[in-house]
Design an enzyme around this catalytic site. Structure first.
Site, PDB file in Angstrom:
ATOM      1  N   TYR A  45      -2.954  -5.715 -13.902  1.00  0.00           N
ATOM      2  CA  TYR A  45      -4.178  -6.272 -13.325  1.00  0.00           C
ATOM      3  C   TYR A  45      -5.380  -5.392 -13.694  1.00  0.00           C
ATOM      4  O   TYR A  45      -6.380  -5.866 -14.242  1.00  0.00           O
ATOM      5  CB  TYR A  45      -4.038  -6.389 -11.802  1.00  0.00           C
ATOM      6  CG  TYR A  45      -5.346  -6.629 -11.102  1.00  0.00           C
ATOM      7  CD1 TYR A  45      -6.083  -7.770 -11.361  1.00  0.00           C
ATOM      8  CD2 TYR A  45      -5.857  -5.696 -10.194  1.00  0.00           C
ATOM      9  CE1 TYR A  45      -7.304  -7.984 -10.751  1.00  0.00           C
ATOM     10  CE2 TYR A  45      -7.066  -5.905  -9.572  1.00  0.00           C
ATOM     11  CZ  TYR A  45      -7.788  -7.051  -9.851  1.00  0.00           C
ATOM     12  OH  TYR A  45      -9.004  -7.251  -9.246  1.00  0.00           O
ATOM     13  N   ARG A  67       4.995  -0.032  -2.935  1.00  0.00           N
ATOM     14  CA  ARG A  67       4.781  -1.219  -3.756  1.00  0.00           C
ATOM     15  C   ARG A  67       4.416  -0.756  -5.170  1.00  0.00           C
ATOM     16  O   ARG A  67       3.475   0.029  -5.328  1.00  0.00           O
ATOM     17  CB  ARG A  67       3.641  -2.053  -3.155  1.00  0.00           C
ATOM     18  CG  ARG A  67       3.417  -3.380  -3.824  1.00  0.00           C
ATOM     19  CD  ARG A  67       2.384  -4.203  -3.074  1.00  0.00           C
ATOM     20  NE  ARG A  67       1.059  -3.592  -3.080  1.00  0.00           N
ATOM     21  CZ  ARG A  67      -0.035  -4.132  -2.540  1.00  0.00           C
ATOM     22  NH1 ARG A  67       0.053  -5.303  -1.915  1.00  0.00           N
ATOM     23  NH2 ARG A  67      -1.200  -3.528  -2.589  1.00  0.00           N
ATOM     24  N   ASP A  91     -10.951 -24.466 -15.220  1.00  0.00           N
ATOM     25  CA  ASP A  91     -10.678 -23.061 -15.523  1.00  0.00           C
ATOM     26  C   ASP A  91     -11.860 -22.400 -16.215  1.00  0.00           C
ATOM     27  O   ASP A  91     -12.470 -22.993 -17.107  1.00  0.00           O
ATOM     28  CB  ASP A  91      -9.465 -22.961 -16.453  1.00  0.00           C
ATOM     29  CG  ASP A  91      -8.180 -23.170 -15.690  1.00  0.00           C
ATOM     30  OD1 ASP A  91      -8.030 -22.552 -14.618  1.00  0.00           O
ATOM     31  OD2 ASP A  91      -7.351 -23.961 -16.155  1.00  0.00           O
ATOM     32  N   ASP A 148       0.795   0.794  -6.890  1.00  0.00           N
ATOM     33  CA  ASP A 148      -0.157   1.282  -5.880  1.00  0.00           C
ATOM     34  C   ASP A 148      -0.438   2.778  -6.043  1.00  0.00           C
ATOM     35  O   ASP A 148       0.460   3.594  -5.810  1.00  0.00           O
ATOM     36  CB  ASP A 148       0.413   1.087  -4.466  1.00  0.00           C
ATOM     37  CG  ASP A 148       0.081  -0.267  -3.879  1.00  0.00           C
ATOM     38  OD1 ASP A 148      -0.803  -0.962  -4.411  1.00  0.00           O
ATOM     39  OD2 ASP A 148       0.720  -0.628  -2.857  1.00  0.00           O
ATOM     40  N   PHE A 150     -13.669  -1.524  -4.747  1.00  0.00           N
ATOM     41  CA  PHE A 150     -12.537  -0.876  -4.122  1.00  0.00           C
ATOM     42  C   PHE A 150     -11.886  -1.988  -3.273  1.00  0.00           C
ATOM     43  O   PHE A 150     -11.588  -3.026  -3.837  1.00  0.00           O
ATOM     44  CB  PHE A 150     -12.976   0.430  -3.455  1.00  0.00           C
ATOM     45  CG  PHE A 150     -13.145   1.508  -4.546  1.00  0.00           C
ATOM     46  CD1 PHE A 150     -14.062   1.342  -5.580  1.00  0.00           C
ATOM     47  CD2 PHE A 150     -12.325   2.623  -4.591  1.00  0.00           C
ATOM     48  CE1 PHE A 150     -14.159   2.261  -6.634  1.00  0.00           C
ATOM     49  CE2 PHE A 150     -12.419   3.561  -5.633  1.00  0.00           C
ATOM     50  CZ  PHE A 150     -13.338   3.368  -6.646  1.00  0.00           C
TER      51      PHE A 150
HETATM   52  N1  UDP Z   1      -0.076  -2.698   2.247  1.00  0.00           N
HETATM   53  C1  UDP Z   1       0.975  -2.490   3.107  1.00  0.00           C
HETATM   54  N2  UDP Z   1       1.616  -3.580   3.629  1.00  0.00           N
HETATM   55  C2  UDP Z   1       1.250  -4.859   3.333  1.00  0.00           C
HETATM   56  C3  UDP Z   1       0.151  -5.073   2.441  1.00  0.00           C
HETATM   57  C4  UDP Z   1      -0.479  -3.949   1.924  1.00  0.00           C
HETATM   58  O1  UDP Z   1       1.346  -1.362   3.403  1.00  0.00           O
HETATM   59  O2  UDP Z   1       1.886  -5.808   3.822  1.00  0.00           O
HETATM   60  C5  UDP Z   1      -0.782  -1.533   1.682  1.00  0.00           C
HETATM   61  C6  UDP Z   1      -0.776  -1.480   0.160  1.00  0.00           C
HETATM   62  O3  UDP Z   1       0.368  -0.799  -0.309  1.00  0.00           O
HETATM   63  C7  UDP Z   1      -2.074  -0.750  -0.138  1.00  0.00           C
HETATM   64  C8  UDP Z   1      -2.993  -1.114   1.029  1.00  0.00           C
HETATM   65  O4  UDP Z   1      -2.131  -1.637   2.047  1.00  0.00           O
HETATM   66  O5  UDP Z   1      -1.877   0.642  -0.098  1.00  0.00           O
HETATM   67  C9  UDP Z   1      -4.007  -2.160   0.672  1.00  0.00           C
HETATM   68  O6  UDP Z   1      -3.329  -3.221   0.024  1.00  0.00           O
HETATM   69  P1  UDP Z   1      -4.014  -4.588  -0.295  1.00  0.00           P
HETATM   70  O7  UDP Z   1      -2.966  -5.487  -0.881  1.00  0.00           O
HETATM   71  O8  UDP Z   1      -4.743  -5.086   0.898  1.00  0.00           O
HETATM   72  O9  UDP Z   1      -5.119  -4.240  -1.381  1.00  0.00           O
HETATM   73  P2  UDP Z   1      -5.012  -3.507  -2.818  1.00  0.00           P
HETATM   74  O10 UDP Z   1      -5.124  -2.047  -2.544  1.00  0.00           O
HETATM   75  O11 UDP Z   1      -3.729  -3.913  -3.462  1.00  0.00           O
HETATM   76  O12 UDP Z   1      -6.189  -4.044  -3.552  1.00  0.00           O
END
Ligand code: UDP
Length: 352
Positions: A143, A282, A53, A285, A171
């Protein structure tokens, strides 16, 4: 003298792409990775891998005592927004407190340069896009908060102890090594691009679009996808700045793509349809995260080579087609226990 780098999380997705670039340039690289998300096979021959770790003070003292080190790159972290909304304390303890222990060890061992994997998530719901480095900071998840706490710790480590740092706010890291050796292999996979590719390849069912009522052109979330090799190059550019000063850079291509755009890109690249279903938003987001990377471009000349969404998706798809089992090095049941495995599981408050 040959450059010597310690890379925490160097067996992980973004870290391994940087390690490959450092090794190609003839640097001596040591990877410290607990292999919870990382993969032994992602570490090139000739690079020493220490399994442990990045917050383990004994392991850190032992490896840092082997200096001198040119710099430490710190990638090791939990990195899932959704998971952090369910278990914030784990993120704050492992990422933030763990990162502080690493910084403290770097200070005690008199290191002078530190490069942090940070995140756009610390901007929360931005007031305007593209987001530059002066934008309001307001993390939308534990996070993002955990990364912000490390950034702030680094400011004091610089001011008081002269540890220069580069905070690189990624990003959406995406794509795969153009040489076809490295790629994205998370367990479980939660990221949009690999999931949509798997859906198109018929390896999984329909993709769930998380939210269709965002204030964006098509109602789905907009993100700035940046190729993982371009991110690796940005680390080298940022390192070059640390002889003069500490820096903070936003890393993206400056173009926003919605979830629907990503799905359309995968359909174009693979020539296969993707079936969809529409789900709830989610938690954690933000609607739109698009970078202004004008600062790193102006100060270092960083120029992404794989800026087009289709190019990013094509590299990710090539790796996924060639590596149907990813690195193929572990079954889910074999995953190592987490550092904080002795903590009782918390109820999933967001699932209700
Ligand atoms: N997303 C989605 N369906 C999925 C996974 C992700 O609609 O099964 C959307 C999520 O809500 C975000 C975008 O895709 O708006 C990118 O998500 P990801 O988890 O790839 O990266 P993050 O933005 O969380 O770093």
């Amino acid at each position: 003298m040959q450059d010597r780098f310690l890379v925490t999380g160097g067996a992980g997705y973004v870290g391994s792409h940087l390690v490959a670039l450092l090794a190609e340039r003839g640097a001596k690289v040591v990877v410290l990775d607990n292999l919870r998300q990382g993969h032994r096979a992602a570490v090139p021959a000739g690079v020493r891998l220490i399994e442990g770790d990045a917050s383990n003070v004994e392991a850190l003292d032992a490896v840092l005592a082997e200096g001198p080190w040119t710099a430490v790159f710190h990638f090791a972290a939990l990195s899932l927004v959704g998971e952090s909304m369910r278990d914030p304390m784990r993120y704050l303890l492992e990422n933030a407190a763990g990162g502080m222990r690493l910084i403290d060890a770097c200070v005690r061992h008199n290191l002078k340069k530190f490069i942090l994997s940070s995140t756009a998530n610390l901007f929360g719901e931005p007031e305007r896009v593209p987001i530059d480095e002066a934008a309001r900071i307001d993390p939308s998840s534990p996070y993002g908060e955990s990364k912000l706490m490390i950034e702030r710790t680094l400011r004091w480590a610089d001011q008081v102890h002269g540890l220069r740092s580069a905070c690189l706010r990624y990003f959406n890291a995406a794509g795969a090594d153009p040489n076809g050796v490295l790629g994205e292999d998370h367990d479980p996979e939660t990221h949009l691009i690999p999931l949509v590719i798997d859906a198109a390849l018929g390896r999984s069912g329909a993709i769930t679009v998380f939210g269709t009522d965002y204030p964006t052109a098509d109602g789905t979330c907009v993100r700035d996808y940046v190729h993982v090799t371009d991110l690796g190059e940005a680390h080298l550019c940022a390192l070059g700045q640390l002889d003069r000063q500490s820096v903070t850079y936003n890393l993206g291509n400056g173009s926003g793509h919605s979830v629907r755009d990503v799905i359309a890109s995968v359909e174009r690249v693979l020539g296969r349809p993707v079936s969809l279903r529409f789900g709830e938003r989610r938690p954690g987001d933000p609607a739109a995260l698009v970078a202004s990377s004008a600062l790193i471009r102006a100060e270092t000349g960083w120029t992404p080579r794989y800026a087009a969404l289709d190019a990013i998706v094509a590299s990710a798809a090539a790796w996924r087609v060639a590596h149907p089992n990813g690195y193929g090095d572990r079954a889910p049941a074999e995953r190592a226990p987490t550092v904080l495995a002795d903590r009782p599981a918390l109820p999933d408050r967001t699932a209700a």
